[in-house]
Design a protein around this motif. Structure first.
Motif, PDB file in Angstrom:
ATOM      1  N   ILE A 123       1.212  -1.781   0.331  1.00 44.80           N
ATOM      2  CA  ILE A 123      -0.148   0.082   0.103  1.00 44.80           C
ATOM      3  C   ILE A 123       1.294   1.327   0.452  1.00 44.80           C
ATOM      4  O   ILE A 123       0.386   2.345  -0.843  1.00 44.80           O
ATOM      5  CB  ILE A 123      -0.745  -0.058   1.277  1.00 44.80           C
ATOM      6  CG1 ILE A 123      -1.882   1.467   1.531  1.00 44.80           C
ATOM      7  CG2 ILE A 123      -0.284   0.202   2.864  1.00 44.80           C
ATOM      8  CD1 ILE A 123      -3.209   0.814   0.001  1.00 44.80           C
ATOM      9  N   VAL A 127       0.168   4.538  -3.023  1.00 49.01           N
ATOM     10  CA  VAL A 127      -0.303   5.032  -2.553  1.00 49.01           C
ATOM     11  C   VAL A 127       0.732   6.479  -3.039  1.00 49.01           C
ATOM     12  O   VAL A 127      -0.155   7.286  -3.826  1.00 49.01           O
ATOM     13  CB  VAL A 127      -0.445   5.302  -1.108  1.00 49.01           C
ATOM     14  CG1 VAL A 127      -0.377   7.034  -0.536  1.00 49.01           C
ATOM     15  CG2 VAL A 127      -1.337   5.280  -0.569  1.00 49.01           C
ATOM     16  N   ASP A 341       2.580  -3.003   5.780  1.00 49.71           N
ATOM     17  CA  ASP A 341       1.730  -4.504   6.461  1.00 49.71           C
ATOM     18  C   ASP A 341       1.857  -5.527   6.993  1.00 49.71           C
ATOM     19  O   ASP A 341       0.973  -5.351   8.384  1.00 49.71           O
ATOM     20  CB  ASP A 341       0.689  -4.702   4.774  1.00 49.71           C
ATOM     21  CG  ASP A 341       0.815  -3.873   3.929  1.00 49.71           C
ATOM     22  OD1 ASP A 341       1.061  -2.995   3.998  1.00 49.71           O
ATOM     23  OD2 ASP A 341      -0.038  -4.756   2.949  1.00 49.71           O
TER      24      ASP A 341
END
Length: 366
Positions: A123, A127, A341
């Protein structure tokens, strides 16, 4: 420890720092975010782990502008793309390439298209690509499928490919080897790196050879690469159709620079080895807690590999047999916040206590 790099030079990008070693000229429009000149950190705890008076340094590429080593190559690839008249960039990515390409495209004022495997990108990296304004296309496939599509689209002439199949990318990445020699005054005896698409280990080897040819170093290091056990095509000498590993940045089953990496390993009398996901995550945690360096899982493959060389009789190299006082460099390729994560999952175990000094002391364990 001697350094030939002045404070003013540390604010320059790699093209301005090493123009004589790069495929640039006065007519090349330089697109830079001040990449390169990353810290080479002496690590006392890692050195103790190896023993025999050896010195271990970590080349921390996670402090580049977009948080990974890809920026070194991207500044050259994008600058040359502009020189060739490109109007758009394209890349396949497991994350770091997309972030870097998108940032440098934004800097250059041109379009960036990213092809990536759906649901397989950390992520923190996804992003970045969105924030920099890239056109992102997710496919039902893996990285190797994405790179195949990028190669096909690149042949149309509508896009400049900025993956490591582009030699300008490799040219920029080799500058990390120059910096290491400039910092410690010579090449190390051993250099350990994570291996995914395999361009980086090939690039470092080119850089070491060039500096040696110019007599800026007296020796060449053994290049030792580490792949994740579930994504180790070079180690197993076969394409991995469905590579799997928590180290998303090296989750690649058919590396673009396979042949060049094999050449670097063979010519340097190095080795290719594998580390498990458990070893990678343990090394990531150890490095953060003992040396204060937080890296993404893929980066920790080099540290896991170092531990394997120290502790396992099955390792490609046994560091218990190397000469005393050897110098070892481990490259860590990306910042830990790029792929947080698994660390976030551990954070969820944090439970609040009552807001009293007594309860806090009890929670501390005092």
């Amino acid at each position: 420890m001697a350094s030939t790099t002045s404070k003013s030079e540390r604010n320059r990008g790699v093209i301005e720092s090493y123009p004589e070693f790069l495929p640039v000229s006065a007519s090349t429009p330089v697109v830079s975010l001040g990449e390169g000149n990353t810290p080479l950190i002496y690590c006392s705890q890692l050195s103790k782990r190896v023993g025999r008076g050896c010195e271990v340094f970590v080349k921390n590429e996670g402090v580049n502008p977009t948080g990974s080593f890809k920026d070194r190559g991207m500044t050259v690839a994008v600058s040359k793309a502009l020189e060739y008249g490109a109007k758009a960039l394209i890349c396949a990515s497991t994350g770091n390439t997309s972030a870097s390409a998108a940032a440098y495209a934004a800097r250059a004022g041109i379009l960036c298209v990213v092809i990536l495997p759906a649901g397989k990108i950390a992520i923190g990296k996804l992003v970045q690509a969105f924030a920099y304004g890239a056109k992102i296309i997710a496919i039902d496939g893996n990285f190797d499928d994405a790179l195949r599509i990028v190669r096909d689209l690149g042949e149309s002439g509508d896009f400049a490919i900025v993956n490591s199949v582009n030699p300008d990318r490799i040219a920029g990445q080799k500058t990390a080897a120059y910096e290491i020699i400039d910092e410690i005054g010579d090449a190390p005896d051993f250099h350990l790196l994570p291996v995914g698409n395999a361009g980086n280990i090939a690039a470092y080897w080119v850089g070491y050879q060039e500096y040696h040819a110019y007599k800026r170093s007296t020796k060449l290091p053994a290049m030792i690469g580490f792949q994740a056990a579930g994504a180790a095509p070079i180690f197993y000498n076969r394409i991995i159709e469905k590579p799997e590993t928590v180290a998303s940045a090296i989750r690649i089953g058919n590396p673009a620079s396979w042949k060049q990496a094999r050449g670097a390993i063979a010519k340097s009398r190095g080795a290719i080895d594998v580390v498990s996901d458990a070893e990678i995550l343990a090394a990531q945690s150890w490095l953060a807690q003992h040396e204060g360096i937080f890296v993404e899982p893929a980066s920790a493959a080099s540290i896991a590999g170092l531990f394997k060389c120290c502790d396992s009789g099955e390792a490609a190299y046994s560091f218990q047999k190397i000469p005393e006082a050897s110098r070892i460099v481990c490259t860590v390729t990306g910042h830990g916040l790029k792929d947080p994560d698994l660390t976030i999952q551990r954070m969820k175990e944090l439970k609040p206590v009552s807001a009293t000094t007594t309860d806090v002391r009890h929670a501390i364990g005092l």
